[in-house]
Design an enzyme around this catalytic site. Structure first.
Site, PDB file in Angstrom:
ATOM      1  N   LYS A  35       0.827  -1.205   0.000  1.00 39.47           N
ATOM      2  CA  LYS A  35       0.000   0.000   0.000  1.00 39.47           C
ATOM      3  C   LYS A  35       0.869   1.267   0.000  1.00 39.47           C
ATOM      4  O   LYS A  35       0.630   2.218  -0.738  1.00 39.47           O
ATOM      5  CB  LYS A  35      -0.879  -0.023   1.268  1.00 39.47           C
ATOM      6  CG  LYS A  35      -2.205   0.681   1.125  1.00 39.47           C
ATOM      7  CD  LYS A  35      -3.016   0.553   2.403  1.00 39.47           C
ATOM      8  CE  LYS A  35      -3.933  -0.652   2.395  1.00 39.47           C
ATOM      9  NZ  LYS A  35      -4.683  -0.803   3.651  1.00 39.47           N
ATOM     10  N   PHE A 149     -17.358  11.108   8.098  1.00 38.61           N
ATOM     11  CA  PHE A 149     -18.657  10.760   7.502  1.00 38.61           C
ATOM     12  C   PHE A 149     -18.552  10.535   5.995  1.00 38.61           C
ATOM     13  O   PHE A 149     -19.552  10.608   5.291  1.00 38.61           O
ATOM     14  CB  PHE A 149     -19.678  11.872   7.787  1.00 38.61           C
ATOM     15  CG  PHE A 149     -19.858  12.144   9.266  1.00 38.61           C
ATOM     16  CD1 PHE A 149     -20.632  11.294  10.054  1.00 38.61           C
ATOM     17  CD2 PHE A 149     -19.238  13.224   9.873  1.00 38.61           C
ATOM     18  CE1 PHE A 149     -20.794  11.530  11.416  1.00 38.61           C
ATOM     19  CE2 PHE A 149     -19.393  13.461  11.236  1.00 38.61           C
ATOM     20  CZ  PHE A 149     -20.171  12.617  12.008  1.00 38.61           C
ATOM     21  N   ARG A 151     -18.347   9.140   2.247  1.00 42.81           N
ATOM     22  CA  ARG A 151     -18.920   8.010   1.509  1.00 42.81           C
ATOM     23  C   ARG A 151     -17.913   7.553   0.469  1.00 42.81           C
ATOM     24  O   ARG A 151     -17.302   8.395  -0.203  1.00 42.81           O
ATOM     25  CB  ARG A 151     -20.193   8.435   0.766  1.00 42.81           C
ATOM     26  CG  ARG A 151     -21.310   8.927   1.636  1.00 42.81           C
ATOM     27  CD  ARG A 151     -22.269   9.779   0.811  1.00 42.81           C
ATOM     28  NE  ARG A 151     -21.591  10.974   0.288  1.00 42.81           N
ATOM     29  CZ  ARG A 151     -22.075  11.777  -0.642  1.00 42.81           C
ATOM     30  NH1 ARG A 151     -23.232  11.514  -1.209  1.00 42.81           N
ATOM     31  NH2 ARG A 151     -21.409  12.845  -1.037  1.00 42.81           N
ATOM     32  N   GLY A 257     -34.137  -1.987  -2.899  1.00 42.76           N
ATOM     33  CA  GLY A 257     -33.374  -2.850  -3.796  1.00 42.76           C
ATOM     34  C   GLY A 257     -32.838  -4.040  -3.042  1.00 42.76           C
ATOM     35  O   GLY A 257     -33.525  -4.592  -2.177  1.00 42.76           O
ATOM     36  N   CYS A 264     -18.972  -0.555   6.051  1.00 43.72           N
ATOM     37  CA  CYS A 264     -19.381   0.320   7.168  1.00 43.72           C
ATOM     38  C   CYS A 264     -20.749  -0.039   7.743  1.00 43.72           C
ATOM     39  O   CYS A 264     -20.840  -0.517   8.871  1.00 43.72           O
ATOM     40  CB  CYS A 264     -19.365   1.772   6.717  1.00 43.72           C
ATOM     41  SG  CYS A 264     -17.733   2.277   6.152  1.00 43.72           S
ATOM     42  N   LYS A 327     -21.499  -0.844  -4.165  1.00 41.54           N
ATOM     43  CA  LYS A 327     -22.227   0.284  -4.746  1.00 41.54           C
ATOM     44  C   LYS A 327     -21.416   0.799  -5.922  1.00 41.54           C
ATOM     45  O   LYS A 327     -20.229   0.469  -6.037  1.00 41.54           O
ATOM     46  CB  LYS A 327     -22.471   1.364  -3.704  1.00 41.54           C
ATOM     47  CG  LYS A 327     -21.243   2.127  -3.248  1.00 41.54           C
ATOM     48  CD  LYS A 327     -21.671   3.266  -2.325  1.00 41.54           C
ATOM     49  CE  LYS A 327     -20.531   4.188  -2.012  1.00 41.54           C
ATOM     50  NZ  LYS A 327     -20.902   5.263  -1.116  1.00 41.54           N
ATOM     51  N   ARG A 334     -16.535  -5.593   0.036  1.00 43.82           N
ATOM     52  CA  ARG A 334     -16.797  -6.065   1.401  1.00 43.82           C
ATOM     53  C   ARG A 334     -18.303  -6.141   1.636  1.00 43.82           C
ATOM     54  O   ARG A 334     -19.024  -5.175   1.393  1.00 43.82           O
ATOM     55  CB  ARG A 334     -16.149  -5.115   2.425  1.00 43.82           C
ATOM     56  CG  ARG A 334     -14.645  -5.269   2.496  1.00 43.82           C
ATOM     57  CD  ARG A 334     -14.035  -4.266   3.445  1.00 43.82           C
ATOM     58  NE  ARG A 334     -14.184  -2.898   2.962  1.00 43.82           N
ATOM     59  CZ  ARG A 334     -13.877  -1.812   3.678  1.00 43.82           C
ATOM     60  NH1 ARG A 334     -13.419  -1.946   4.905  1.00 43.82           N
ATOM     61  NH2 ARG A 334     -14.041  -0.613   3.163  1.00 43.82           N
TER      62      ARG A 334
HETATM   63  C1  UGA Z   1     -21.516   4.993   4.727  1.00 47.87           C
HETATM   64  C2  UGA Z   1     -22.160   6.320   5.140  1.00 47.87           C
HETATM   65  O1  UGA Z   1     -23.070   6.749   4.120  1.00 47.87           O
HETATM   66  C3  UGA Z   1     -21.088   7.400   5.341  1.00 47.87           C
HETATM   67  O2  UGA Z   1     -21.684   8.606   5.784  1.00 47.87           O
HETATM   68  C4  UGA Z   1     -20.092   6.893   6.380  1.00 47.87           C
HETATM   69  O3  UGA Z   1     -19.048   7.834   6.574  1.00 47.87           O
HETATM   70  C5  UGA Z   1     -19.489   5.586   5.900  1.00 47.87           C
HETATM   71  O4  UGA Z   1     -20.544   4.622   5.713  1.00 47.87           O
HETATM   72  C6  UGA Z   1     -18.533   5.114   6.949  1.00 47.87           C
HETATM   73  O5  UGA Z   1     -18.977   4.757   8.036  1.00 47.87           O
HETATM   74  O6  UGA Z   1     -17.321   5.201   6.731  1.00 47.87           O
HETATM   75  P1  UGA Z   1     -20.573   4.002   2.407  1.00 47.87           P
HETATM   76  O7  UGA Z   1     -20.322   2.731   3.147  1.00 47.87           O
HETATM   77  O8  UGA Z   1     -19.529   4.553   1.504  1.00 47.87           O
HETATM   78  O9  UGA Z   1     -20.902   5.192   3.465  1.00 47.87           O
HETATM   79  O10 UGA Z   1     -21.862   3.735   1.535  1.00 47.87           O
HETATM   80  P2  UGA Z   1     -23.338   4.353   1.395  1.00 47.87           P
HETATM   81  O11 UGA Z   1     -23.354   5.365   0.346  1.00 47.87           O
HETATM   82  O12 UGA Z   1     -23.867   4.718   2.737  1.00 47.87           O
HETATM   83  O13 UGA Z   1     -24.118   3.065   0.864  1.00 47.87           O
HETATM   84  C7  UGA Z   1     -24.216   1.899   1.687  1.00 47.87           C
HETATM   85  C8  UGA Z   1     -25.036   0.832   1.030  1.00 47.87           C
HETATM   86  O14 UGA Z   1     -26.390   1.203   1.030  1.00 47.87           O
HETATM   87  C9  UGA Z   1     -24.669   0.514  -0.415  1.00 47.87           C
HETATM   88  O15 UGA Z   1     -24.631  -0.889  -0.563  1.00 47.87           O
HETATM   89  C10 UGA Z   1     -25.813   1.131  -1.198  1.00 47.87           C
HETATM   90  O16 UGA Z   1     -26.040   0.472  -2.409  1.00 47.87           O
HETATM   91  C11 UGA Z   1     -26.968   0.959  -0.238  1.00 47.87           C
HETATM   92  N1  UGA Z   1     -28.101   1.903  -0.441  1.00 47.87           N
HETATM   93  C12 UGA Z   1     -27.900   3.232  -0.307  1.00 47.87           C
HETATM   94  C13 UGA Z   1     -29.350   1.406  -0.746  1.00 47.87           C
HETATM   95  O17 UGA Z   1     -29.560   0.184  -0.867  1.00 47.87           O
HETATM   96  N2  UGA Z   1     -30.396   2.286  -0.912  1.00 47.87           N
HETATM   97  C14 UGA Z   1     -30.230   3.617  -0.789  1.00 47.87           C
HETATM   98  O18 UGA Z   1     -31.215   4.365  -0.948  1.00 47.87           O
HETATM   99  C15 UGA Z   1     -28.951   4.105  -0.487  1.00 47.87           C
END
Ligand code: UGA
Length: 437
Positions: A35, A149, A151, A257, A264, A327, A334
């Site tokens: 890394k 926070f 994403r 979905g 996370c 996503k 993971r």
């Molecule tokens: C998430 C949080 O959104 C961040 O704010 C946080 O900082 C981060 O975890 C963390 O703890 O480090 P992330 O894991 O990058 O971020 O992903 P998200 O965008 O939250 O999506 C999470 C999952 O939810 C994905 O699998 C996505 O496809 C799903 N999702 C999201 C849905 O199924 N429906 C939705 O409407 C939105």
């Protein structure tokens, strides 16, 4: 300012690059030599839009270096702890080995007035525990909890222009000396109006756990509505649009979905339940068990729907899974619901081909028994059913007419409810969404 960043994964690598972008002199430290080699060559060890460009830009200024030697943290005024807190094997609780290791590893290099800033997502109580350890060795150093926070897929902009900063300090006071230090670190986003809240240690830690739990709950809520919609012949996407127009509810994170995955949300809600149990407050979070259960049920449901779509049996059916990442705009697999569904289908006798624009190498490491194909056009050949499971733009843009001649049967399951059902049906496809008639 001179800053050290301990842990150069998703959080730390992005944080280090962004701190250098803000004008600081940054050293990133990680135990993983590969890394560090990649990052030193200005290459992100994972896919994150804009990160390669940012790494190149800041490394050209000479303000960003990477090393495996923690001694390089000596002389930094601020030390960010950005290591992972994965789920413990066989338990819900978070594995604190890396956070504790980073904090104790830093001890020999701390000077008076140094500020140790925790960014990792941790069980409430960690900051105060680490503060005791730090004070025992260096009474004039401070520990501040400053949850992240960001994403994945938006990590650079979320770090440079976050919605808010939360600073958890020992006494919860604005006058705590570490507050001014962190204000200096974040002076650019603060000057452009980013709000910042000063709290005590446990509140700051809980803000992060609560935020991720709320997001997970919102997703499982709409997925529960999808189950009811399916039973009642209603359309969950219209339902989400309609309830989302209420400002108090909001349309974001109401996409029904295959559910949430990633490094996370799943592990964070479990660690939160485990910690609440230790504190004797487990009843407060029993609803998160249901949130988790609804989420996991989505995966089984998709396997059942795929069997239906394939005429009642999966045996020998060629199924193409579009998307492996948890996503879009990420190569992270993971706890990816897409991959877990692909593996289930394979176990039940389907011949599964998985494609994804970025995540195939990671997917192949996790599930080597699945078949992977880089080109979408090749992956879909002679398929009995297509499953859109990660909503990359290129899958949203697929042309049902063009695709029709490649597949064996025109059947598609839209696991993210992002396709125009009418258009696909008009092109002769059997279209199935989730929670849609
Ligand atoms: C998430 C949080 O959104 C961040 O704010 C946080 O900082 C981060 O975890 C963390 O703890 O480090 P992330 O894991 O990058 O971020 O992903 P998200 O965008 O939250 O999506 C999470 C999952 O939810 C994905 O699998 C996505 O496809 C799903 N999702 C999201 C849905 O199924 N429906 C939705 O409407 C939105």
């Amino acid at each position: 300012m001179r800053i050290s960043v301990i842990g150069c994964g998703y959080l730390g690598a992005v944080h280090a690059a962004c701190m250098a972008k803000l004008g600081h002199e940054v050293v990133g430290v990680d135990v993983d030599e590969r890394k560090i080699e990649e990052l030193s060559a200005a290459r992100a060890p994972f896919y994150e839009p804009g990160l390669d460009k940012l790494l190149r830009e800041v490394q050209d200024t000479g303000r960003l270096t990477f090393t495996t030697d923690l001694a390089a943290a000596a002389g930094s005024a601020v030390h960010f702890i950005c290591v992972g807190t994965p789920q413990k094997t066989g338990e819900n609780a978070a594995d604190m080995t890396y956070v504790d290791g980073a904090a104790t590893g830093l001890l020999p290099y701390l000077f008076p007035n140094d500020v140790v800033v925790g960014k990792s997502t941790v069980p409430v109580g960690t900051a105060s525990r680490l503060a005791d350890i730090v004070r025992a060795k260096q009474p004039d150093a401070h520990v501040i909890w400053n949850p992240e926070f960001l994403r994945e897929g938006h990590a650079v902009s979320d770090t440079l222009q976050p919605d808010r900063f939360v600073y958890g300090v020992l006494d919860g006071s604005e006058d705590h000396p570490a507050v001014a230090v962190l204000d200096a670190v974040y002076s650019t986003p603060l000057a452009s109006g980013t709000p910042r809240l000063v709290t005590d240690h446990p509140t700051a830690e809980l803000v992060k756990a609560a935020a991720n739990s709320f997001l997970a709950t919102k997703i499982s809520f709409i997925n529960a509505m999808a189950e009811v919609c399916e039973a009642a012949g209603a359309d969950v996407t219209q339902l989400a649009d309609a309830i989302g127009m209420d400002d108090r509810i909001g349309r974001k994170f109401l996409n029904a979905g295959i559910g949430f995955g990633g490094g996370c949300l799943p592990k964070d809600i479990r660690a939160f339940m485990a910690r609440a149990g230790e504190l004797g407050a487990d009843q407060a979070l029993t609803f998160l068990r249901e949130v988790d259960a609804i989420n996991m049920r989505r995966r089984t449901r998709v396997v059942e729907l795929t069997r239906d779509l394939c005429g009642g049996t999966l045996l020998g059916k060629r199924v193409t899974v579009l998307g492996a990442a948890f996503k879009p705009e990420s190569d992270d697999v993971r706890d990816s619901p897409a991959l877990s569904i692909a593996a289930q289908l394979q176990l039940q006798g389907a011949v599964v081909t998985v494609t994804d624009p970025k995540a195939l190498p990671n997917a192949a490491r996790r599930f080597p028994e699945l078949h992977y194909e880089v080109e979408t056009s090749v992956a879909v050949m002679k398929a009995d059913a297509l499953l859109l499971l990660t909503e990359w733009q290129e899958y949203r843009d697929l042309d049902p007419y063009g695709l029709g001649s490649s597949v064996s049967s025109r059947r598609i399951l839209d696991g993210r409810n992002v396709l125009d059902a009418a258009k696909w049906r008009a092109a002769g496809w059997v279209y199935r969404g989730l929670g849609r008639p």
